[in-house]
Design an enzyme around this catalytic site. Structure first.
Site, PDB file in Angstrom:
ATOM      1  N   GLU A 196      71.535  80.822  12.447  1.00 45.45           N
ATOM      2  CA  GLU A 196      72.701  80.862  11.541  1.00 45.45           C
ATOM      3  C   GLU A 196      72.912  79.496  10.872  1.00 45.45           C
ATOM      4  OE1 GLU A 196      76.282  82.816  13.312  1.00 45.45           O
ATOM      5  OE2 GLU A 196      77.106  80.813  13.183  1.00 45.45           O
ATOM      6  N   LYS A 243      71.891  84.815  22.002  1.00 46.65           N
ATOM      7  CA  LYS A 243      72.987  84.498  21.067  1.00 46.65           C
ATOM      8  C   LYS A 243      72.964  83.017  20.688  1.00 46.65           C
ATOM      9  CE  LYS A 243      76.648  85.231  18.531  1.00 46.65           C
ATOM     10  NZ  LYS A 243      77.486  84.091  18.429  1.00 46.65           N
TER      11      LYS A 243
HETATM   12  N1  LIG Z   1      85.271  83.949  15.955  1.00 49.97           N
HETATM   13  C1  LIG Z   1      83.984  84.297  15.907  1.00 49.97           C
HETATM   14  O1  LIG Z   1      83.389  84.499  14.853  1.00 49.97           O
HETATM   15  C2  LIG Z   1      83.202  84.519  17.151  1.00 49.97           C
HETATM   16  C3  LIG Z   1      83.658  84.086  18.369  1.00 49.97           C
HETATM   17  N2  LIG Z   1      82.887  84.290  19.486  1.00 49.97           N
HETATM   18  C4  LIG Z   1      83.311  83.811  20.803  1.00 49.97           C
HETATM   19  O2  LIG Z   1      84.264  84.735  21.338  1.00 49.97           O
HETATM   20  C5  LIG Z   1      85.195  84.015  22.166  1.00 49.97           C
HETATM   21  C6  LIG Z   1      86.613  84.253  21.640  1.00 49.97           C
HETATM   22  O3  LIG Z   1      86.630  83.807  20.288  1.00 49.97           O
HETATM   23  P1  LIG Z   1      87.876  84.100  19.312  1.00 49.97           P
HETATM   24  O4  LIG Z   1      88.433  85.443  19.552  1.00 49.97           O
HETATM   25  O5  LIG Z   1      87.394  83.730  17.961  1.00 49.97           O
HETATM   26  O6  LIG Z   1      88.908  82.991  19.844  1.00 49.97           O
HETATM   27  P2  LIG Z   1      90.499  82.955  19.631  1.00 49.97           P
HETATM   28  O7  LIG Z   1      90.883  81.542  19.817  1.00 49.97           O
HETATM   29  O8  LIG Z   1      90.879  83.662  18.387  1.00 49.97           O
HETATM   30  O9  LIG Z   1      91.052  83.830  20.865  1.00 49.97           O
HETATM   31  C7  LIG Z   1      90.957  83.436  22.205  1.00 49.97           C
HETATM   32  C8  LIG Z   1      92.107  84.091  22.956  1.00 49.97           C
HETATM   33  O10 LIG Z   1      91.932  83.874  24.350  1.00 49.97           O
HETATM   34  C9  LIG Z   1      93.211  83.609  24.907  1.00 49.97           C
HETATM   35  N3  LIG Z   1      93.023  82.909  26.165  1.00 49.97           N
HETATM   36  C10 LIG Z   1      92.580  81.645  26.347  1.00 49.97           C
HETATM   37  N4  LIG Z   1      92.485  81.378  27.663  1.00 49.97           N
HETATM   38  C11 LIG Z   1      92.882  82.502  28.313  1.00 49.97           C
HETATM   39  C12 LIG Z   1      93.004  82.845  29.688  1.00 49.97           C
HETATM   40  N5  LIG Z   1      92.691  81.981  30.663  1.00 49.97           N
HETATM   41  N6  LIG Z   1      93.463  84.080  29.998  1.00 49.97           N
HETATM   42  C13 LIG Z   1      93.788  84.953  29.008  1.00 49.97           C
HETATM   43  N7  LIG Z   1      93.691  84.690  27.699  1.00 49.97           N
HETATM   44  C14 LIG Z   1      93.233  83.474  27.359  1.00 49.97           C
HETATM   45  C15 LIG Z   1      93.947  82.807  23.839  1.00 49.97           C
HETATM   46  O11 LIG Z   1      95.349  82.876  24.025  1.00 49.97           O
HETATM   47  C16 LIG Z   1      93.479  83.518  22.574  1.00 49.97           C
HETATM   48  O12 LIG Z   1      94.331  84.581  22.219  1.00 49.97           O
HETATM   49  C17 LIG Z   1      84.750  82.543  22.114  1.00 49.97           C
HETATM   50  O13 LIG Z   1      83.864  82.289  23.180  1.00 49.97           O
HETATM   51  C18 LIG Z   1      84.007  82.452  20.796  1.00 49.97           C
HETATM   52  O14 LIG Z   1      83.073  81.400  20.762  1.00 49.97           O
HETATM   53  C19 LIG Z   1      81.701  84.963  19.440  1.00 49.97           C
HETATM   54  C20 LIG Z   1      81.228  85.429  18.246  1.00 49.97           C
HETATM   55  C21 LIG Z   1      81.915  85.224  17.016  1.00 49.97           C
HETATM   56  O1  LIG Z   2      79.231  82.638  17.203  1.00 51.72           O
HETATM   57  C1  LIG Z   2      79.757  82.545  16.121  1.00 51.72           C
HETATM   58  C2  LIG Z   2      79.170  83.178  14.920  1.00 51.72           C
HETATM   59  O2  LIG Z   2      77.965  83.796  15.216  1.00 51.72           O
HETATM   60  C3  LIG Z   2      81.023  81.764  16.018  1.00 51.72           C
HETATM   61  O3  LIG Z   2      81.598  81.846  14.759  1.00 51.72           O
HETATM   62  C4  LIG Z   2      80.789  80.365  16.461  1.00 51.72           C
HETATM   63  O4  LIG Z   2      82.023  79.696  16.556  1.00 51.72           O
HETATM   64  C5  LIG Z   2      79.853  79.615  15.533  1.00 51.72           C
HETATM   65  O5  LIG Z   2      79.250  78.559  16.210  1.00 51.72           O
HETATM   66  P1  LIG Z   2      79.773  77.041  16.136  1.00 51.72           P
HETATM   67  O6  LIG Z   2      81.231  77.057  16.502  1.00 51.72           O
HETATM   68  O7  LIG Z   2      78.890  76.340  17.107  1.00 51.72           O
HETATM   69  O8  LIG Z   2      79.584  76.633  14.723  1.00 51.72           O
END
Ligand SMILES: NC(=O)C1=CN([C@@H]2O[C@H](COP(=O)(O)OP(=O)(O)OC[C@H]3O[C@@H](n4cnc5c(N)ncnc54)[C@H](O)[C@@H]3O)[C@@H](O)[C@H]2O)C=CC1
Ligand SMILES: O=C(CO)[C@H](O)[C@H](O)COP(=O)(O)O
Length: 299
Positions: A176, A169
């Site tokens: 990306e 990833k």
């Molecule tokens: N947004 C994206 O496009 C993508 C995100 N990711 C990854 O997925 C993960 C989550 O990303 P998102 O959903 O976008 O983030 P987000 O910020 O929308 O959601 C994270 C959630 O985790 C909760 N949280 C934080 N600490 C916590 C804890 N200790 N216990 C319980 N809940 C907790 C927060 O309250 C929040 O609701 C990250 O590692 C991100 O890098 C991976 C691929 C794509």
């Molecule tokens: O994993 C992702 C998409 O594939 C997330 O959107 C990620 O936050 C993108 O990477 P960066 O925050 O380093 O720009």
């Protein structure tokens, strides 16, 4: 199957929804009571903490973490520690550094799967692409959940041992960055070149049969449709950067030349200087919203 989901933001909520749609039972917890209530509204059983979530799961617990990378993952694993053992499986679906995942796999009593997740919030209906690392038996045990969360059976695979899922990833994200940079540069030239062009129409034409068609290019088309041909007030500032930095660091360590990925990362860092109005960076800023729902920075 029964699944505990911890972290119910943009991505975790989709894990919940897709598992519920596939007929799985979900117990859900987020630090935000509002997010937990949203999952409950979708049909999950709400938990008021990690202890409560574990008490609501039966033997052979299956738990998916979708919290931000870094300290929140370790904090959650600390809370899980008294409740989990060798028959249980923990999946980290976030963007953790692969070396952290190797460490966590060694330190955790449960089987630990590092799962790179691609597709972003916009992929909610299609499902994600999942790159999984860790023990084979644990991967096999999670297949019903992976089938539901991914685009289907072809949408997930075991990459190899601990760390390999997040390693793949990490490289995915480097690619990306480079793709975003290439589209950005092309559109910057078109926007400032010899002809008065409709960039949405260009992107649409390219997306219909051209060699360079892709989802990112569809998001370029969406950006021009929604922001206008000149991208309106979208700022010359690209946030993020950690996953691309890790890719470049690893490439240096392995002595593999990755000049395009490095250059794309450098452009991001360059965007943090005073606004130069660079079209390519403004498009990258807008594309991060398109695929990740990362906030658009505006002028
Ligand atoms: N947004 C994206 O496009 C993508 C995100 N990711 C990854 O997925 C993960 C989550 O990303 P998102 O959903 O976008 O983030 P987000 O910020 O929308 O959601 C994270 C959630 O985790 C909760 N949280 C934080 N600490 C916590 C804890 N200790 N216990 C319980 N809940 C907790 C927060 O309250 C929040 O609701 C990250 O590692 C991100 O890098 C991976 C691929 C794509
Ligand atoms: O994993 C992702 C998409 O594939 C997330 O959107 C990620 O936050 C993108 O990477 P960066 O925050 O380093 O720009």
């Amino acid at each position: 199957m029964q699944l505990g989901v911890i972290g119910l933001g943009r991505m975790g909520q989709i894990v919940v929804d897709r598992c519920l749609d596939a007929g799985h039972d979900v117990v859900a917890f987020d630090l935000s009571a509002e997010a937990t209530a949203e999952a409950a509204g979708a049909g999950a059983t709400p938990a008021d903490g990690v202890d409560d979530l574990c008490n609501r799961l039966g033997a052979e617990k299956r738990i998916w973490l979708m919290v931000p990378a870094g300290d929140p993952v370790d904090a959650t694993l600390d809370d899980l520690e008294p409740h989990i053992g060798e028959d249980d499986v923990v999946v980290d679906g976030g963007n953790s550094h692969f070396e952290e995942s190797v460490r966590r796999a060694e330190e955790t009593d449960a089987a630990y799967l590092d799962c790179g997740t691609s597709g972003g919030p916009a992929g909610a209906h299609l499902g994600f692409s999942l790159m999984v690392g860790g023990p084979e038996w644990a991967y096999e045990a999670m297949v019903p959940v992976f089938d539901a969360v991914a685009t289907g059976h072809e949408g997930h695979d075991r990459m190899g041992p601990a760390g390999s899922g997040h390693y793949v990833k990490m490289v995915h994200n480097g690619v990306e960055y480079a793709l975003m940079q290439a589209y950005g540069e092309g559109f910057e030239l078109l926007a400032n070149g010899r002809y008065d062009l409709d960039l949405e129409a260009v992107a649409n034409t390219w997306n219909n049969g051209a060699v360079i068609r892709s989802w990112l290019l569809e998001l370029c088309e969406e950006a021009f449709r929604e922001e206008g041909n000149d991208l309106g007030d979208v700022a010359d500032h690209v946030a993020g950067g950690s996953t691309g930095t890790w890719t470049v660091q690893e490439a240096l360590e392995q002595e593999i030349p990755v000049p395009l990925i490095y250059q794309a990362l450098a452009e991001r860092f360059g965007s943090r200087a005073p606004d130069e109005g660079r079209f390519a960076r403004r498009l990258a800023n807008r594309l991060r919203y398109g695929f990740g729902r990362h906030e658009i920075e505006r002028q």
